[in-house]
Design a protein around this motif. Structure first.
Motif, PDB file in Angstrom:
ATOM      1  N   ASP A 106       5.996   8.621  -0.723  1.00  0.00           N
ATOM      2  CA  ASP A 106       4.651   8.753  -0.175  1.00  0.00           C
ATOM      3  C   ASP A 106       4.221   7.425   0.447  1.00  0.00           C
ATOM      4  OD1 ASP A 106       2.215   9.727   0.486  1.00  0.00           O
ATOM      5  OD2 ASP A 106       1.505  10.076  -1.558  1.00  0.00           O
ATOM      6  N   ILE A 134       8.028   8.627   5.163  1.00  0.00           N
ATOM      7  CA  ILE A 134       8.475   9.287   3.946  1.00  0.00           C
ATOM      8  C   ILE A 134       9.944   9.665   4.113  1.00  0.00           C
ATOM      9  CG2 ILE A 134       8.191  11.393   2.600  1.00  0.00           C
ATOM     10  CD1 ILE A 134       5.152  11.110   3.236  1.00  0.00           C
ATOM     11  N   PRO A 166       0.578  11.701   4.217  1.00  0.00           N
ATOM     12  CA  PRO A 166       0.548  11.362   2.790  1.00  0.00           C
ATOM     13  C   PRO A 166       0.645  12.621   1.954  1.00  0.00           C
ATOM     14  CG  PRO A 166      -1.292  10.371   3.963  1.00  0.00           C
ATOM     15  CD  PRO A 166      -0.642  11.324   4.909  1.00  0.00           C
ATOM     16  N   ARG A 167       1.343  12.550   0.853  1.00  0.00           N
ATOM     17  CA  ARG A 167       1.484  13.738   0.024  1.00  0.00           C
ATOM     18  C   ARG A 167       0.229  13.898  -0.829  1.00  0.00           C
ATOM     19  NH1 ARG A 167       5.650  15.305   2.889  1.00  0.00           N
ATOM     20  NH2 ARG A 167       5.307  17.152   1.635  1.00  0.00           N
TER      21      ARG A 167
END
Lengths: 792, 437
Positions: free
Chosen positions: A614, A685, B212-213
């Motif tokens: 992330d 990522i 973004p996760r």
């Protein structure tokens, strides 16, 4: 860089943006007194009153409302609670009365406080009331009794700080601070200011009206005022037990009150008629000193109240930094929110703050030695990935686990339950703990892995809740790549186990995937057994079929265990099932079984490798933060790292291991790295972080030894490695191998059948990939996992 | 800002080449090709003149009208052919006193082709060669690179017009209705915006954004980034897809992204009052696929929803053929063979039911190799039972076929061990190589 510079270069819009977000978040959490809620409140209040009537003393509407709010308008629970509380308050009150008797003499007894001594206002010049004698009209203070229990029914575990608990905490904190030197600015305030914006540290805190208003809830109740506002509420708040000595309230003994000269206005109104009353002729200036019974007390009072109280400082800082205090909000909400924010801020301030110097000093720690030393001190953290067919109940099971182990509090669950019911998915409430995006909730499907941690007496665990839907297997792979062991959840209800277990079911695919990514230990949670009335035959049937399959998938029998459980009811997860419910099972609960699983030992002395899971903005001080799990090697603050592919370098400014600041981290740790000297755009990522002196060489073409799950020809495939998801092509089938001996059975096969071992050449379609010898990869095509293997 | 896109601008220059000039009056006889009013969807390369002798040698003059025609020209023109086309050349003249002056001169040049280069993105064809016909400005043997232009005739001369070459001309001038489609394949953070025409798949833009996760307690960053992602795709669609000319716009993704994108597009179109998008609403179709990479187009084009709409287009047929080949490989591997040698043997035995070839094979510069492939095609056709499909090497199905060596066949009856002698012969070759060393 000096702090001034930080301020100067700070992008104001960005900062404000950030806070906007934060505030929205709070709003959502606390202030949601929507019209519906209000309607419910009125209704609830009426119903509680109906049941309790007016015969319960000290039962105010406010308290009922408060309780209802806490229980999310659950009338029955509220009533039980109120009745319980009423008993205890009565007792307390009696005690209080006795205690009050023996208090120092200027303590007002509850009874006398409401009557104003004659002549009380005599000395006050009309229209020029000295500020310390001004009192404020307050909303009734909230009951604080509940601070001890936090939770009223439910699990009885220590809950997370609720709104009320936070309030109580803030109060006690304020007390402690008051005891400290008034002049010394509390550390909280300073660090808070620091965090928010450095500009404000040197300006003396001023009290904004909003801050002033909010102080009121954290200081003890205001002096008695000729007003009925408090009459109901105040007597039963335990705060009132304590003498209000620090307050500059006039003493309740009227004889001691000296009289002041009539004011100019009074004179003009009443002329000489009143002048006689003030024959004592004490100068105004003296009056104020002698209002209090003793000079000392007065001085103390003055000292305590001239400057802003520590709370004021905190509030002022908040109101300033937020800059957007919502004045129109109902006061109750805004003050409560402000307090909670304060508490939150305290927490943040507790973490040691790292200044951001240009050059980050490297401490030259011998990480390996440190790690060996700390081994005994720290509980080892293990990552577990939760896998299984779609709708097997993975998220619900984990939600239950987190709830029962106290990570999630009752209030949150109640809220989720209500909201889930609203959209007709009441059984999903527990899953919402992990499924947080709107899409996931609306569809009742986990999309991305959710990361949560919990702790037991024996160990720390990080849960990676993987999605079961076949479309999101790439996300599941990302989770499995970070796992030490797996929990395979199986739906035991009729037909569902079979659906997950057939050729296209995810039970099999997931199990094969985690195994091929190196997970050796697997715990099979046979879920939803409550629907099967805890049928032993069903459990045995599943156990028998699964054991057989898992053995062929390459799991050793000793590394496989089976636990019967139910995520929805919570049986045999944290707590043992009720007596007699599952007579045939006497084994461990799921959590007990987890505790037996140990994290895999990692190579911590090799060159660093960490796949970025992330990339995000960690806050004002840390604009670039990456998260992931260190696969190999170690890392410390000040290290120079390089991000592969590409050769962008960055410095590690700070490290957080399991959300706690650390100077170093080793393989197996879940870390957040705050970086300096790199832009977020260079981080992607799926990229791999290495030390600058031992970088990995990205590959455009490579040979891999693979185990085929489907028929393979030269074809286009997706290459997965953790979060990395790239497109590539099998260019050449080099040979098929014998599974036992590894010798070549056929060179240049035309195609590779399912289940066979082979060597193939793979070319990457786009930019070179951060892979090296020994990297574990998964190949997928057309939505199926076609092979898994190792880069040669 | 954190969510700046890592965009790979893939095109940009193509705007100019997409301009459509009004057709010039050339040969009135051939105007009949272009009688339909809807120029946009039916315009095709026009055959101006065809002069092929009995021995197969001769010239063909063609008039290209749109970028896809350049693709046909690319498949037609090979090293060794002659090509006559208009060119601009800078001429330097020296006066008696020794001073030089240069001027740009328009002329028609004939060259013998040395190298052919096709730019898929821009749809431009550059042909390098030596001049074979002298004029008053240039001498024989001088080098020149011809850039074929739209709406200008060019003439290709070959010593041997084989059936494949003539087939290309025929296909290029086939007035059948075209179906251009737009396709967006995406997964979280990655989107490919493609334009699929009868013979080409052009990647117009690739969008690669880091999202973004979701993290516990903080999903706002994720949702913000997703919004930004949709916004970028939407803008890119507006810029790169000629919506009004498209038959259908496919939005394909795993999970629910495609649906969310569709919702976003229409919400945005309503907000900005974009009539083109709003009126094209029925053209937008969401399809399921397993990944956002370009090769997912294979999956997209074989999905029932798409087949129902595009059944009779060439690329849908090609995709279907490739699919049946792979299926055959799994169910009955002795009836599916790939690789030139294996297929050649199968053809010898008269077993080939469907022959799949990529047109990249016919672009071979090796004359013998080309003849060998042409013979294979002709043999299958001559056998009467077989069907031949020549796949465009820049369609996804063609790329798949190229992965198998550009040639594959589905047999009518199973044959075993077509590759048996393969290893021996190769081993022999290896030995010989060693001997030579």
């Amino acid at each position: 860089m000096s702090r001034h510079k930080i301020i100067r270069t700070m992008n104001l819009a960005d900062e404000l943006d950030d806070y906007d977000g934060e505030e929205d978040y709070y709003e959502e959490e606390d202030q949601g007194m929507s019209p519906e809620d209000k309607a419910k409140m009125v209704d609830g209040l009426r119903r509680v009153r109906e049941v309790l009537g007016d015969d319960v003393p000290s039962l105010t509407n406010e308290r009922i409302e408060e309780t209802l709010w806490y229980y999310y308008f659950d009338v029955e629970k509220s009533i039980t609670y109120l009745l319980n509380q009423a008993g205890t308050t009565e007792k307390k009150k009696q005690k209080k009365a006795v205690a009050a008797e023996s208090k120092v003499r200027h303590t007002s007894s509850p009874a006398s406080r409401h009557s104003i001594p004659p002549g009380f206002w005599d000395d006050t010049p009309f229209g020029a009331v000295p500020c310390y004698r001004l009192s404020e009209l307050l909303p009734p203070p909230m009951p604080v009794d509940c601070r001890t229990s936090g939770l009223l029914g439910g699990s009885g575990v220590q809950p997370k700080t609720s709104k009320l608990a936070a309030l109580a905490k803030a109060r006690s904190k304020a007390k402690a601070e008051k005891a400290a030197e008034a002049g010394a600015e509390s550390r909280t305030a300073v660090s808070l200011l620091d965090r928010l914006s450095k500009k404000k540290t040197d300006t003396p805190p001023t009290i904004s009206p909003a801050a002033k208003a909010s102080t009121t809830t954290s200081t003890p109740a205001a002096p008695p005022v000729p007003d009925q506002l408090h009459e109901k509420a105040t007597p039963d708040t335990p705060k009132d037990e304590k003498p209000i000595e620090t307050l500059a309230t006039p003493s309740s003994e009227p004889d001691l009150l000296p009289k002041a000269q009539p004011s100019g206005f009074a004179m003009s109104m009443f002329g000489n008629r009143i002048s006689g009353l003030f024959s004592d002729g004490i100068a105004n200036s003296q009056i104020y000193c002698s209002v209090a019974p003793s000079q000392k007390a007065a001085a103390k009072a003055k000292q305590g109240f001239e400057g802003p109280s520590p709370d004021d400082v905190v509030m002022a800082a908040q109101s300033q930094s937020k800059g957007l205090v919502k004045g129109q909000k109902p006061e109750k909400n805004s003050t409560a929110a402000a307090i909670q924010k304060g508490v939150e801020a305290l927490k943040v301030a507790d973490a040691p703050e790292k200044p951001a110097p240009q050059k980050i000093a490297r401490k030259k720690i011998d990480v390996v030695a440190e790690y060996e030393k700390s081994k005994s001190r720290r509980k080892e953290n293990a990552n577990l990935v939760v896998i299984g067919h779609v709708d097997a109940g993975k998220s619900t099971l984990m939600g239950r686990l987190l709830y029962d182990s106290g990570v999630v509090d009752e209030r949150t669950i109640q809220k989720y339950k209500q909201e889930a019911e609203k959209i007709g998915k009441s059984s999903f409430a527990l899953a919402w703990v992990l499924d947080q995006t709107g899409e996931e909730r609306a569809r009742g499907v986990t999309i991305d892995i959710a990361v949560n941690a919990f702790e037991t007496e024996k160990g720390r665990f990080t849960i990676l809740d993987a999605p079961g839907h076949r479309d999101f297997i790439p996300n599941m792979i990302a989770g499995a790549a970070q796992a030490d062991f797996a929990v395979l959840v199986i739906d035991s209800s009729p037909g569902e186990f079979e659906a997950g277990f057939n050729i296209r079911g995810q039970t099999k695919e997931h199990a094969l995937l985690v195994r091929s990514m190196g997970v050796q230990r697997i715990i099979v949670a046979v879920n939803k057994l409550d629907l099967m009335r805890w049928d032993q035959d069903r459990f045995d049937e599943i156990k028998q079929q699964m054991s057989q399959f898992l053995t062929t998938a390459g799991f050793q029998a000793k590394n496989v265990s089976f636990i019967p459980c139910s995520g929805l009811t919570g049986d045999n997860i944290v707590r043992k099932p009720e007596d007699g419910l599952v007579p045939w099972y006497s084994g461990p609960t799921l959590v007990q079984e987890l505790e037996t699983a140990k994290p895999v030992t990692k190579a911590i002395e090799k060159p660093l490798r960490m796949t970025i899971a992330d990339v995000y903005r960690g806050g004002v001080i840390n604009p670039v933060t990456i998260a992931g799990r260190i696969e190999i090697g170690n890392l410390q603050v000040g290290d120079t790292i390089v991000v592969i592919p590409g050769d962008e370098k960055a410095t590690v400014k700070a490290i957080e291991v399991d959300n706690q600041a650390a100077d170093w981290a080793v393989a197996g740790n879940n870390v957040q790295l705050h970086l300096a000297g790199i832009e977020m755009d260079y981080l992607k990522i799926g990229d791999v972080v290495c030390h600058a002196d031992t970088p990995l060489v990205p590959l455009k073409e490579f040979e891999a030894k693979i185990l085929a799950f489907e028929s393979l020809t030269p074809m286009m495939v997706d290459i997965h490695r953790g979060r990395l998801n790239a497109s590539g092509r099998i260019t050449k089938l080099v040979a098929t191998l014998d599974k036992g001996s590894g010798t070549i059975t056929k060179k240049k096969p035309r195609h590779i059948g399912p289940g066979s071992l082979a060597v193939v050449n793979i070319t990457v379609t786009g930019a070179p990939l951060p892979l090296e010898k020994g990297s574990k990869i998964v190949l997928r095509a057309d939505g199926l996992t076609v092979a898994a293997g190792v880069v040669e | 800002m954190c969510c700046q896109a890592r965009e790979l601008m893939s095109t940009g220059a193509s705007e100019a080449t997409r301009r459509r000039h009004p057709p010039q009056a050339t040969s009135s006889k051939l105007q009949t090709f272009n009688t339909r009013p809807d120029i946009a969807t039916t315009s095709k390369m026009r055959l101006i003149k065809q002069q092929v002798e009995r021995d197969g040698s001769g010239t063909v003059t063609l008039y290209p009208e749109e970028p896809e025609d350049m693709w046909h020209a690319f498949n037609l023109i090979r090293v060794g052919d002659t090509l006559r086309a208009s060119a601009v050349r800078r001429i330097v003249s020296e006066s008696a006193t020794g001073s030089t002056s240069s001027s740009r001169v328009h002329m028609n040049l004939t060259i013998v082709v040395d190298k052919v280069d096709f730019d898929t993105q821009a749809g431009q064809l550059h042909i390098n060669g030596r001049i074979s016909e002298e004029n008053k400005y240039v001498k024989i043997g001088a080098h020149h690179t011809l850039d074929l232009e739209l709406n200008r005739n060019f003439t290709v001369g070959k010593a041997e017009w084989d059936s494949i070459s003539l087939g290309v001309v025929k296909e290029a001038c086939d007035p059948a209705e075209k179906a251009e489609i737009g396709a967006v394949v995406l997964h979280e953070g990655l989107a490919n915006i493609c334009l699929i025409t009868e013979h080409m798949t052009v990647l117009r833009q690739r969008i690669d954004i880091s999202i973004p996760r979701k993290r516990t307690g903080s999903i706002s960053a994720f949702e913000k980034a997703m919004d930004k992602f949709y916004e970028t795709i939407y803008q890119s669609i507006l810029r790169h897809l000629p919506i009004e000319n498209l038959k259908v716009v496919l939005l394909a993704s795993p999970g629910f992204l495609a649906e969310s994108l569709q919702k976003y597009i229409f919400a945005e179109a309503v907000k900005s009052d974009n009539k083109t998008i709003m009126s094209a609403k029925p053209k937008f179709v969401t399809v399921h696929c397993s990944t956002g990479h370009v090769h997912a187009l294979n999956e997209v084009l074989k999905s029932p929803a798409v087949i129902a709409r595009l059944a009779d287009t060439k690329y849908a047929k090609e995709t279907k053929a490739m699919e049946s080949f792979f299926k055959m490989m799994q169910t009955d591997e002795d009836r599916a063979w790939y690789g030139p040698k294996e297929v050649e043997r199968a053809i010898e035995k008269g077993a080939v039911g469907t022959l799949l070839m990529s047109n990249s094979l016919f672009r071979s510069n090796n004359m013998n190799e080309r003849r060998r492939y042409v013979k294979m095609v002709e043999d299958v056709k001559a056998s009467g039972a077989g069907e031949v499909m020549i796949l465009s090497s820049i369609h996804e199905s063609g790329i798949r076929l190229d992965g198998l060596g550009g040639i594959a066949a589905i047999l009518m009856f199973p044959l075993q061990d077509l590759d048996d002698s393969d290893e021996e012969t190769e081993a022999d070759v290896d030995n010989q190589d060693n001997d030579n060393l």
